[in-house]
Design a protein around this motif. Structure first.
Motif, PDB file in Angstrom:
ATOM      1  N   GLN A 149      35.897  41.188  44.164  1.00 56.09           N
ATOM      2  CA  GLN A 149      35.031  41.799  43.152  1.00 56.09           C
ATOM      3  C   GLN A 149      33.605  41.265  43.177  1.00 56.09           C
ATOM      4  O   GLN A 149      32.706  41.879  42.621  1.00 56.09           O
ATOM      5  CB  GLN A 149      35.659  41.611  41.780  1.00 56.09           C
ATOM      6  CG  GLN A 149      36.972  42.355  41.721  1.00 56.09           C
ATOM      7  CD  GLN A 149      37.704  42.176  40.441  1.00 56.09           C
ATOM      8  OE1 GLN A 149      37.281  41.437  39.585  1.00 56.09           O
ATOM      9  NE2 GLN A 149      38.821  42.844  40.319  1.00 56.09           N
ATOM     10  N   THR A 184      37.799  42.687  34.491  1.00 55.71           N
ATOM     11  CA  THR A 184      38.896  42.059  35.239  1.00 55.71           C
ATOM     12  C   THR A 184      38.582  40.643  35.689  1.00 55.71           C
ATOM     13  O   THR A 184      39.450  39.957  36.189  1.00 55.71           O
ATOM     14  CB  THR A 184      39.250  42.890  36.482  1.00 55.71           C
ATOM     15  OG1 THR A 184      38.043  43.160  37.192  1.00 55.71           O
ATOM     16  CG2 THR A 184      39.933  44.168  36.138  1.00 55.71           C
ATOM     17  N   ARG A 185      37.302  40.231  35.507  1.00 58.57           N
ATOM     18  CA  ARG A 185      36.959  38.867  35.943  1.00 58.57           C
ATOM     19  C   ARG A 185      37.760  37.849  35.142  1.00 58.57           C
ATOM     20  O   ARG A 185      37.972  38.003  33.955  1.00 58.57           O
ATOM     21  CB  ARG A 185      35.459  38.647  35.744  1.00 58.57           C
ATOM     22  CG  ARG A 185      34.987  37.352  36.347  1.00 58.57           C
ATOM     23  CD  ARG A 185      33.528  37.406  36.634  1.00 58.57           C
ATOM     24  NE  ARG A 185      33.254  38.179  37.837  1.00 58.57           N
ATOM     25  CZ  ARG A 185      32.040  38.548  38.214  1.00 58.57           C
ATOM     26  NH1 ARG A 185      31.020  38.238  37.484  1.00 58.57           N
ATOM     27  NH2 ARG A 185      31.850  39.222  39.321  1.00 58.57           N
ATOM     28  N   MET A 186      38.241  36.817  35.819  1.00 54.37           N
ATOM     29  CA  MET A 186      39.091  35.791  35.175  1.00 54.37           C
ATOM     30  C   MET A 186      38.397  35.109  33.998  1.00 54.37           C
ATOM     31  O   MET A 186      37.231  34.817  34.056  1.00 54.37           O
ATOM     32  CB  MET A 186      39.422  34.720  36.194  1.00 54.37           C
ATOM     33  CG  MET A 186      40.768  34.901  36.839  1.00 54.37           C
ATOM     34  SD  MET A 186      41.077  33.579  38.005  1.00 54.37           S
ATOM     35  CE  MET A 186      41.567  32.302  36.889  1.00 54.37           C
TER      36      MET A 186
END
Lengths: 579, 216
Positions: free
Chosen positions: B143, B214-216
């Motif tokens: 990503q 969606t980034r952690m």
């Protein structure tokens, strides 16, 4: 009697299972990464295993804090701790059974006059603080490691999802094991001093009375998980901060590690063997370890996502739980002792003399039960077999159902598409057929029109010729006049013309409709004239078909132009054919 | 749970195939319009046929992906967003198919003076769509790279807008010999080609918000 008193501990175990299973599987089930049924099976099995195999370590510290020597006292202590936990859960305050039970034990110490070991107490309180901090540190380290690993490996989102699902299950199993190992002493630890000596020998392994007690405690936690944890699991997880699946994995793993560290005798011995101080084996709060881990991740992300209101509530719970449990226990012990005349405290001398008497009367204190060995063996094998068969069946069934549903949906889509295509083809072929019919009738109409015109032209010629013959003096006029009348009659009454008119009306039905809609004051004759003009027939041809003179057709055309308000430069045929 | 790796693998293959199909559709559109501009009508009709088949294929693949994601609850947190993204990518192939069939049905008259501009407009608009597909592909694996690709898409979309405005201005202000109907027709076809880059921009914007989510 012992079993009756144990029920308060089992109630505490049940509420612990109902609440704390959500800490382990809450995020996973809440986000649908793990099915609730899988979570329940794994959590129940591993919580019991953890309780039986590693539950003893933390219970010793509870004994050091205050050894409750009367079964009535143990019952009251567990009951009060359980009720405090239950009540605070109802108030939606995050609560810990560890703090409840420690508060209750101190309450018993106060009531019995037993001195509280302040060194042990301060160590316990120290671990309460250390638990969340350690959880936070573990979470930060693990999170950074996982992030680094994921950035390096570039795993496909869907593959990562599959790994995370299995990861959450494995970490959840470890979490459940650690929960059983660390927290079972909260549930039944206070009953250890009053425990009758029983030894169950299963042939290849045996369970002593403490392990049996922990087995029962573990089972009560498992029952709590099975019967009441679903609702908590669905609502918990995202309360403090919204967690991604990766973060949930890290949080549960950190929590499990904290619980494991504070319950593993092996790890503590290992520390001591390398010259470090041994780890204090204390039941720590699973909720607080989770909170610590979540806050750790929150801080790593800049602290913006953390809901500090919830954090404040949790801190309030830390202070309130032991105080309320201690006070309730103190008051309850007073009531149990004075109202129900229950022995809640035994004098130390009485205890010693009671034990000496017991040794004299029953020289063999350890009751070994071998009678049920084959029966238990059989039951366990049958149970395991049934569980395995059921598991395999349910897995197969669910896989089959999913596959069936998937192929059924695809088949449905395809068949719908086919039906639509066939319908489309059918309509198209019908349309083509109708077009052909219309074309045929149009041609037929033209043929009829032409034949009428030719016949009428022929009759006209004939009529002129007869006129010429009549004008000659030598010819008998009477018969010829009759013949001429016959021709004139034939010119006006014509079956073919009627048929033609019928065709014109039928084929131009929608044309008439459009014509009348646009020019409502047209007469029937004018409508027919418009239809004939549409066929692109000349005035002479129209005159022949209608059996009127060409001049009359011209006059009618003029009237029609006027009625539909045409300008001088506009063409009547063009306008009508565009209608 | 046991079949999850196998199903994930199938869905990954399907997603790749889906992107391949859309990419092929975009290339066919470019080739088709160029053929139309050069007057190679047989080749143009062939492009139209291919694009129709590709569009149908993309639809059936997306249906399979949707089915697998929901039935096997894959990526439950992002399933709806990912499907939405794929639907928006599907809009691109739908658009190029419709545009090409409009060229076929309406046969617009494109004067020689603007043929070069029109061809440039087409190339830039298609470039924006061509760049959004790798961005969508890389979203599933890395990503961090999505942002770079998106920048290109946005750049080409803006260039398309500028060029389209220039063409419209030229048609209406500098070409008096054209009938008004012809001018309006040309404006519509400029708009149709422009729409491809607009659809790519929608996907790009969606991708950038998805990356944040969606980034952690």
């Amino acid at each position: 009697m012992f079993l009756f008193f144990l029920t308060s501990g089992l109630f505490l175990g049940w509420s612990l299972g109902a609440n704390d299973a959500a800490n382990i599987f809450g995020s996973a089930v809440g986000t649908k990464m793990v099915k609730f049924s899988s979570a329940v099976i794994i959590a129940s099995v591993f919580v019991v295993l953890g309780a039986v195999l590693q539950g003893y370590g933390a219970s010793q510290t509870l004994g050091d804090l205050g050894s409750i020597n009367a079964i009535g006292g143990a019952f009251t202590v567990a009951l009060c701790a359980g009720l405090t936990v239950f009540w605070m859960t109802k108030l939606q305050l995050p609560v810990s059974t560890s703090q409840g039970i420690i508060g209750a034990i101190i309450g018993w110490n106060f009531y019995s006059g037993n001195p509280t070991d302040l060194a042990v107490l301060s160590k316990i309180i120290g671990t309460w603080v250390a638990g969340p901090i350690l959880g936070g540190i573990f979470a930060i380290v693990l999170y950074l490691l996982l992030k680094y690993f994921l950035d390096k490996r570039r795993i496909h989102l869907l593959k990562l999802d599959a790994y995370l699902k299995y990861g959450l299950l494995i970490v959840g199993a470890f979490g459940a094991y650690s929960l059983g190992a660390n927290n079972v002493s909260n549930v039944v630890g206070v009953f250890i001093p009053s425990l009758p000596e029983i030894n169950l020998n299963f042939g290849f392994f045996s369970l002593n009375s403490i392990q049996l007690l922990f087995l029962v405690g573990g089972t009560s936690i498992a029952l709590g998980i099975i019967t009441y944890s679903k609702r908590v699991m669905m609502t918990v997880g995202n309360n403090l901060m919204k967690l991604s699946a990766e973060a949930a994995l890290v949080v549960v793993l950190s929590h499990s590690l904290v619980l494991f560290v504070f319950s593993s005798t092996t790890l503590s011995n290992l520390f001591q063997s390398v010259g470090l101080p041994g780890i204090m084996l204390v039941p720590v709060s699973s909720s607080q370890a989770i909170v610590g881990a979540i806050v750790g991740i929150g801080l790593l992300k800049g602290g913006r996502g953390i809901q500090f209101g919830v954090l404040g509530k949790i801190s309030l719970g830390w202070i309130a739980t032991p105080i309320i449990a201690g006070l309730t226990t103190f008051v309850s012990l007073f009531f149990m002792n004075n109202v129900f005349k229950m022995v809640v405290v035994q004098n130390e001398n009485n205890v010693i003399s009671h034990k000496i008497n017991e040794v004299i009367t029953h020289p063999q204190t350890n009751t070994s039960v071998n009678l049920y060995q084959p029966l238990l063996f059989l039951i366990i094998i049958v149970l395991i077999a049934v569980i395995v068969v059921m598991l395999v069946k349910s897995i197969r069934k669910s896989a089959q159902t999913k596959e069936d549903a998937s192929s059924e949906r695809l088949f449905k889509y395809e068949s719908q598409e086919k039906i639509l295509n066939t319908e489309l083809q059918k309509v198209n072929s019908e349309n083509a057929k109708l077009e052909k019919q219309i074309e045929f009738k149009r041609k037929e109409q033209m043929v009829i029109a032409l034949s009428i015109i030719q016949k009428n032209q022929f009759l006209e010629k004939l009529k002129i010729k007869i006129d010429k013959i009549i004008s000659k003096p030598e010819v008998k006029a009477e018969e010829l006049i009759t013949l001429k009348r016959l021709i004139i009659d034939n010119l006006s009454i014509d079956k073919e013309r009627e048929k033609f008119n019928f065709y014109v009306n039928e084929l131009n039905a929608d044309f008439y409709l459009r014509l009348v809609n646009r020019f409502p004051d047209l007469s029937e004759n004018e409508q027919r004239l418009a239809a004939l003009i549409r066929l692109n027939l000349s005035s002479k041809e129209i005159a022949s078909i209608l059996n009127i003179s060409t001049k009359s057709v011209e006059v009618n055309r003029h009237r029609l132009r006027k009625k539909i308000r045409l300008k001088r430069e506009e063409n009547l045929t063009e306008i009508i054919s565009k209608l | 749970m046991i079949k999850i790796f196998k199903t994930s693998k199938n869905v990954i293959i399907n997603i790749d195939e889906y992107f391949n199909t859309v990419e092929l559709g975009i290339l066919n559109f470019k080739e088709g319009v160029n053929n139309y501009l050069e007057g190679n009508l047989t080749e143009f009709e062939n492009n139209l046929k291919i694009i129709e088949v590709l569009e149908g294929k993309a639809d059936s693949i997306i249906r399979k992906i949707e089915n697998d994601l929901y039935i096997y609850s894959l990526i439950p947190n992002y399933a709806s967003e990912v499907l939405n993204l794929l639907e928006k990518v599907d809009d691109i192939i739908d658009k190029v198919k419709n545009n090409l069939s409009q060229f076929d049905v309406e046969r617009p008259f494109i004067p020689e003076e603007i043929k070069i501009d029109f061809s440039r407009l087409l190339n830039i608009s298609v470039k924006s769509a061509e760049n959004v597909i790798p961005a969508a592909r890389v979203f599933f694996t890395d990503q961090n790279l999505v942002k770079d690709r998106i920048q290109k898409v946005i750049f080409y979309e803006r260039e398309t807008d500028k060029l389209a405005t220039n063409i419209k201005r030229k048609v209406f202000k500098e070409m008096p010999h054209l009938k008004l109907s012809e001018k309006i027709h040309l404006r519509y076809f400029t708009l149709h080609v422009e729409e491809v880059s607009d659809a790519a921009e929608v996907v790009a914007k969606m991708l950038s918000s998805l990356v944040i989510k969606t980034r952690m």
